[in-house]
Scaffold this motif. Structure first.
Motif, PDB file in Angstrom:
ATOM      1  N   THR A   1      40.816  41.525  35.706  1.00  0.00           N
ATOM      2  CA  THR A   1      41.067  40.092  35.845  1.00  0.00           C
ATOM      3  C   THR A   1      41.423  39.782  37.298  1.00  0.00           C
ATOM      4  O   THR A   1      41.585  40.674  38.126  1.00  0.00           O
ATOM      5  N   LYS A   2      41.544  38.509  37.601  1.00  0.00           N
ATOM      6  CA  LYS A   2      41.893  38.098  38.951  1.00  0.00           C
ATOM      7  C   LYS A   2      43.353  38.450  39.233  1.00  0.00           C
ATOM      8  O   LYS A   2      44.227  38.216  38.401  1.00  0.00           O
TER       9      LYS A   2
ATOM     10  N   ASP B   1      34.204  36.512  41.407  1.00  0.00           N
ATOM     11  CA  ASP B   1      33.246  36.342  40.327  1.00  0.00           C
ATOM     12  C   ASP B   1      33.464  37.394  39.242  1.00  0.00           C
ATOM     13  O   ASP B   1      33.736  38.557  39.553  1.00  0.00           O
ATOM     14  N   LEU B   2      33.367  36.998  37.979  1.00  0.00           N
ATOM     15  CA  LEU B   2      33.576  37.923  36.867  1.00  0.00           C
ATOM     16  C   LEU B   2      32.594  39.093  36.937  1.00  0.00           C
ATOM     17  O   LEU B   2      32.986  40.248  36.762  1.00  0.00           O
ATOM     18  N   CYS B   3      31.338  38.809  37.188  1.00  0.00           N
ATOM     19  CA  CYS B   3      30.339  39.879  37.266  1.00  0.00           C
ATOM     20  C   CYS B   3      30.677  40.842  38.399  1.00  0.00           C
ATOM     21  O   CYS B   3      30.532  42.057  38.251  1.00  0.00           O
TER      22      CYS B   3
ATOM     23  N   ARG C   1      33.697  41.512  39.546  1.00  0.00           N
ATOM     24  CA  ARG C   1      34.854  42.320  39.149  1.00  0.00           C
ATOM     25  C   ARG C   1      34.459  43.420  38.179  1.00  0.00           C
ATOM     26  O   ARG C   1      34.969  44.539  38.246  1.00  0.00           O
TER      27      ARG C   1
END
Length: 281
Positions: free
Chosen positions: A85-86, A107-109, A111
């Motif tokens: 997560t961030k 960006d989720l991808c 991470r």
């Protein structure tokens, strides 16, 4: 003209003859700024210093500090699922007063696929939720090896520190070395100012809880003037979460822009050595 009725209270309630009014004691409660019982303690912010000519707006706090504590917040979703997560951080002074709050934008991808090698922007805000500093790390494929960092710019990890956003005040660049982590602290024009020299070993465990120090040196390596330390967070945090504690020490009279650049160096070190690599496949 109406006369006062001795058998009526100040709220207009009727009392029987001989009955005395009852005085209700004031309701006690927490003082302003204090938390209610059972709630987390209220955040105590460092008082806002006066505006200083030539200092980037919002960085006046740093003129009064020679030490900064950075505490990464525990992300329960990440702890239970293992999904990156961030990151979020509380930035405090030596008295425990919060100076800034930092949160990651990524960006989720990125991470999930790149893990600690991901690009990100770290937004650093003050107690008015205004962004005063931004740390920008671009994505650099096949970079980060200490043996190759001096071969070309694409092989060395770099970050930029901006205050305000879009205006660079400093940079941090990885340098080549045989084993230890080496970094250059650069100004806005990419001219070197200071050096950071890392340790040989980055291990912390229950049998070895000492700090991991990255020494802050003058550019000629003649004197140590401070350090960035990875501190032991406790066995529960170290084993079951990705939340780390750090500290920065520097001279009180060091330029504010250099102090802000050292905060950026801390985030680069944190991602390079102390972020979990589970998702970096």
């Amino acid at each position: 003209m109406a006369q006062n009725d001795p058998y009526k209270t100040e709220y207009g309630m009727q009392l029987e003859k001989g009955q005395q009014p009852v005085t209700v004691p004031p309701i006690s409660g927490p003082a302003p700024g204090q938390a209610l019982p059972g709630q987390a303690p209220a955040v105590q912010w460092m008082p806002l210093p006066p505006t200083i000519p030539g200092c980037p707006p919002g960085l006046e706090y740093l003129t009064q500090l020679d030490q900064i504590l950075v505490h990464q917040q525990v992300e329960l979703f990440e702890a239970f699922t293992g999904i990156e997560t961030k990151n979020r951080y509380q930035i405090k002074n030596a008295l425990g007063q919060q100076v800034f709050f930092a949160y990651e934008e990524s960006d989720l991808c990125m991470r999930l696929c790149c893990g600690p090698q991901r690009s990100f922007q770290m937004h650093i805000i003050n107690n008015n939720h205004q962004e005063v500093l931004r740390v920008v790390r671009p994505f650099q494929c096949c970079s980060g090896c200490c043996w190759c960092a001096d071969c070309c710019d694409h092989c060395a990890l770099t970050i930029a520190i901006e205050a305000p956003a879009g205006q660079a005040i400093g940079h941090v660049r990885q340098r080549g070395s045989k084993w230890k982590a080496h970094y250059d602290i650069l100004d806005a024009n990419m001219d070197p100012i200071l050096k950071i020299r890392g340790p040989c070993c980055f291990c912390q465990a229950i049998c070895c809880t000492c700090d991991i120090d990255f020494k802050l040196m003058t550019y000629d390596d003649s004197q140590q003037i401070g350090k960035i330390s990875k501190q032991w967070s406790g066995i529960a945090k170290e084993w079951f979460t990705n939340a780390d504690n750090f500290g920065i020490q520097f001279p009180m009279d060091l330029d504010v822009k250099v102090k802000a650049t050292l905060m950026g160096a801390l985030f680069l070190i944190e991602f390079m050595f102390f972020e979990q690599n589970n998702n970096n496949n």
